[in-house]
Write a protein that holds these residues in place. Structure first.
Motif, mmCIF file in Angstrom:
data_model
loop_
_atom_site.group_PDB
_atom_site.id
_atom_site.type_symbol
_atom_site.label_atom_id
_atom_site.label_comp_id
_atom_site.label_asym_id
_atom_site.label_seq_id
_atom_site.Cartn_x
_atom_site.Cartn_y
_atom_site.Cartn_z
ATOM 1 N N GLU A 11 0.871 -1.133 -0.249
ATOM 2 C CA GLU A 11 0.141 0.334 0.076
ATOM 3 C C GLU A 11 0.744 1.323 -0.241
ATOM 4 O O GLU A 11 1.687 1.568 0.990
ATOM 5 C CB GLU A 11 -0.772 0.505 1.294
ATOM 6 N N PRO A 12 0.946 1.896 -1.509
ATOM 7 C CA PRO A 12 1.590 2.766 -1.011
ATOM 8 C C PRO A 12 1.447 4.541 -0.620
ATOM 9 O O PRO A 12 2.395 5.054 0.199
ATOM 10 C CB PRO A 12 1.551 3.896 -2.785
ATOM 11 N N ALA B 48 2.534 -11.389 -1.920
ATOM 12 C CA ALA B 48 1.004 -10.898 -1.762
ATOM 13 C C ALA B 48 0.271 -8.957 -1.354
ATOM 14 O O ALA B 48 1.283 -8.150 -1.245
ATOM 15 C CB ALA B 48 0.183 -11.033 0.698
ATOM 16 N N SER B 49 -1.250 -9.310 -2.303
ATOM 17 C CA SER B 49 -1.097 -7.589 -3.008
ATOM 18 C C SER B 49 -2.546 -7.520 -2.648
ATOM 19 O O SER B 49 -3.460 -8.445 -2.884
ATOM 20 C CB SER B 49 -0.694 -7.814 -4.297
ATOM 21 N N GLU B 50 -2.544 -6.044 -2.839
ATOM 22 C CA GLU B 50 -4.176 -6.112 -2.947
ATOM 23 C C GLU B 50 -4.931 -7.625 -4.451
ATOM 24 O O GLU B 50 -6.044 -6.987 -4.986
ATOM 25 C CB GLU B 50 -4.119 -4.375 -4.114
ATOM 26 N N ARG B 51 -4.204 -7.827 -5.782
ATOM 27 C CA ARG B 51 -4.666 -8.489 -6.382
ATOM 28 C C ARG B 51 -5.582 -10.073 -5.766
ATOM 29 O O ARG B 51 -6.106 -10.643 -6.583
ATOM 30 C CB ARG B 51 -3.719 -8.896 -7.469
ATOM 31 N N ASP B 52 -5.181 -10.166 -4.574
ATOM 32 C CA ASP B 52 -5.323 -11.603 -3.527
ATOM 33 C C ASP B 52 -7.172 -11.472 -3.775
ATOM 34 O O ASP B 52 -7.255 -12.222 -3.792
ATOM 35 C CB ASP B 52 -4.628 -11.522 -2.549
ATOM 36 N N PHE B 53 -7.849 -10.290 -4.084
ATOM 37 C CA PHE B 53 -9.086 -10.606 -3.783
ATOM 38 C C PHE B 53 -10.274 -10.031 -4.572
ATOM 39 O O PHE B 53 -9.628 -9.145 -4.971
ATOM 40 C CB PHE B 53 -9.662 -9.627 -2.059
ATOM 41 N N ASP B 58 -12.274 -1.874 1.678
ATOM 42 C CA ASP B 58 -11.858 -0.068 1.651
ATOM 43 C C ASP B 58 -10.663 -0.441 -0.115
ATOM 44 O O ASP B 58 -9.967 -1.337 0.056
ATOM 45 C CB ASP B 58 -11.184 -0.223 2.721
ATOM 46 N N ALA B 59 -11.315 0.009 -1.315
ATOM 47 C CA ALA B 59 -10.367 -0.536 -2.219
ATOM 48 C C ALA B 59 -9.265 0.695 -2.268
ATOM 49 O O ALA B 59 -8.416 0.798 -3.545
ATOM 50 C CB ALA B 59 -11.783 -0.346 -3.327
ATOM 51 N N ASP B 60 -9.425 2.129 -1.231
ATOM 52 C CA ASP B 60 -8.263 3.242 -1.756
ATOM 53 C C ASP B 60 -7.684 2.916 -1.067
ATOM 54 O O ASP B 60 -6.328 3.580 -0.917
ATOM 55 C CB ASP B 60 -9.485 4.059 -1.254
ATOM 56 N N TYR B 61 -7.643 1.731 0.284
ATOM 57 C CA TYR B 61 -6.380 1.349 1.372
ATOM 58 C C TYR B 61 -6.340 -0.413 1.802
ATOM 59 O O TYR B 61 -7.499 -0.216 1.998
ATOM 60 C CB TYR B 61 -6.559 2.621 2.499
ATOM 61 N N LEU B 62 -5.075 -0.694 1.019
ATOM 62 C CA LEU B 62 -5.523 -1.726 2.146
ATOM 63 C C LEU B 62 -4.821 -2.021 3.547
ATOM 64 O O LEU B 62 -3.038 -1.924 3.037
ATOM 65 C CB LEU B 62 -4.452 -2.398 0.244
ATOM 66 N N VAL B 63 -4.737 -3.350 3.848
ATOM 67 C CA VAL B 63 -4.558 -3.333 5.420
ATOM 68 C C VAL B 63 -4.922 -5.191 4.882
ATOM 69 O O VAL B 63 -5.752 -4.975 4.838
ATOM 70 C CB VAL B 63 -5.459 -2.610 6.818
ATOM 71 N N TYR B 64 -3.764 -5.268 4.524
ATOM 72 C CA TYR B 64 -3.938 -6.910 4.533
ATOM 73 C C TYR B 64 -4.301 -7.343 5.147
ATOM 74 O O TYR B 64 -5.532 -8.324 4.552
ATOM 75 C CB TYR B 64 -2.452 -7.305 4.204
ATOM 76 N N ALA B 65 -4.437 -7.925 6.095
ATOM 77 C CA ALA B 65 -5.130 -8.584 7.332
ATOM 78 C C ALA B 65 -6.351 -8.196 6.927
ATOM 79 O O ALA B 65 -8.012 -9.855 7.680
ATOM 80 C CB ALA B 65 -3.880 -9.282 8.694
#
Lengths: 234, 234
Positions: A11-12, B48-53, B58-65
């Motif tokens: 997350e940038p 692990a990245s935003e592509r995993d879902f 929250d499409a704007d801010y990734l908190v992976y867990a």
């Protein structure tokens, strides 16, 4: 002074990315040359495989470290690996910036080490620790995590985080000859408000400002061990 | 009995791969159902990245867990992750088979854990260790390395390998509830002749044959700690 920051947060806009940027700004403000390898942005491939070599010493049977040694000698590493090696060789200070995943680095950063810290250059034979290929350079780990600091202690349910990071601090950075500075851990990050995050950023900037006065972590001295590193001789 | 072997060696003809195959044969011989996730052969993506879902909370801010937790609840994990989760849920015994890279797993296997051991299912809140999501299952690590066993001791230049693998044994497998068996390390592998390798294969088969009599490693018990896991209360 040349600084290389290797950053691996997906997350940038994360706090981890803010710590990374603060470090870049700090050293640029001092007139240093700063390079940042943002591994997610670069789409860095973390998988060590037979594809890492433009030609192989043994095309039928892959022993990864042996192929690394051969490729270093004959210039046969893939360009994405060679580019990162060149950055490490240029730097005086290496900063690793990442979120803690499973008491360790994210796979993306682990794979940067697997592929870039090549045998024959970073280490080899007796050239480890004080004889390691990267001696004369410093390394600093900056990592964010969700847990509270008090969970990681003799009294808490987890072990001391510096102990859990021994494979990186001692087994990787110390092993290859870096002077390894005390790691910087930002705890409980997802649950902190802006003021608390600001305080951590302040601590981080202070750590960076005082970096020249910091003694590195103690590492083994190869001369203290026998020829096979199996016993201390003094 | 269902066995899942997750294997991460880049050379199909390696000794590590032979250990993996020996385990599969052993358990198939006992009538068990054995699945093997050969991560290199599968081309598994370890990042692990935003592509995993398939969709995000929250499409704007990734908190992976947090996205993992949301995705588990609403069935939004990418199919490659879900397929591995299903295999783990089916298994009674999980075997991790890999070469030691930097006193740890290769990035490819670390990324399998980063992406597959999802929050909300493998762990969450107080559901760790004896309350972890995978309780009732066993886990066994089988790893190959170049170093000699005597290098890894109080007298040697490296630390005890079981201590170096604490992030995996305790922090990952124990944390998510597995009963973690004593790991199996095959030392000095690249330098061994066929006879010595055969002896290790024999030891490994013996370990597997006696698996039901082996006590798991000791892990923390959540009831011994306060509400924040910061202090032992008994």
């Amino acid at each position: 002074m040349n600084v290389l920051i290797v950053h691996a947060h997906p997350e940038p806009a994360s706090f981890c990315s803010a710590l990374c940027q603060a470090a870049a700004e700090h050293f640029r403000g001092l007139g240093a040359s700063v390079e940042v390898s943002d591994l997610h942005a670069m789409g860095f491939d973390p998988v060590a495989s037979e594809r890492d070599f433009t030609e192989r010493a043994d095309a039928d049977y892959l022993v990864y470290a042996l192929e690394q040694r051969n490729a270093v000698k004959h210039g046969l590493l893939q360009p994405d690996i060679q580019a990162e090696i060149d950055k490490v060789r240029r730097c005086d200070l290496l900063i690793l910036s990442f979120p803690v995943y499973w008491y360790s680095m994210p796979a993306l950063l682990k794979g940067w080490i697997d592929r870039v810290f090549v045998s024959g250059l970073f280490y080899g034979g007796r050239r480890i620790f004080d004889q390691g290929g990267m001696r004369g350079k410093r390394a600093l780990v900056c990592a964010t995590l969700g847990g509270r600091e008090r969970m990681f202690s003799a009294e808490g349910i987890h072990d001391d985080l510096r102990e859990l990071f021994r494979p990186l601090l001692k087994g990787t950075l110390g092993y290859t000859g870096f002077d390894v500075l005390e790691p910087f851990f930002a705890y409980h990050v997802p649950y902190l408000d802006d003021a608390a995050r600001g305080a951590i950023l302040g601590d981080w900037r202070q750590r960076l400002a005082g970096i020249d006065g910091q003694a590195p972590l103690e590492m083994p001295v190869t001369g203290d061990y026998d020829a096979h590193f199996e016993a201390r001789i003094r």
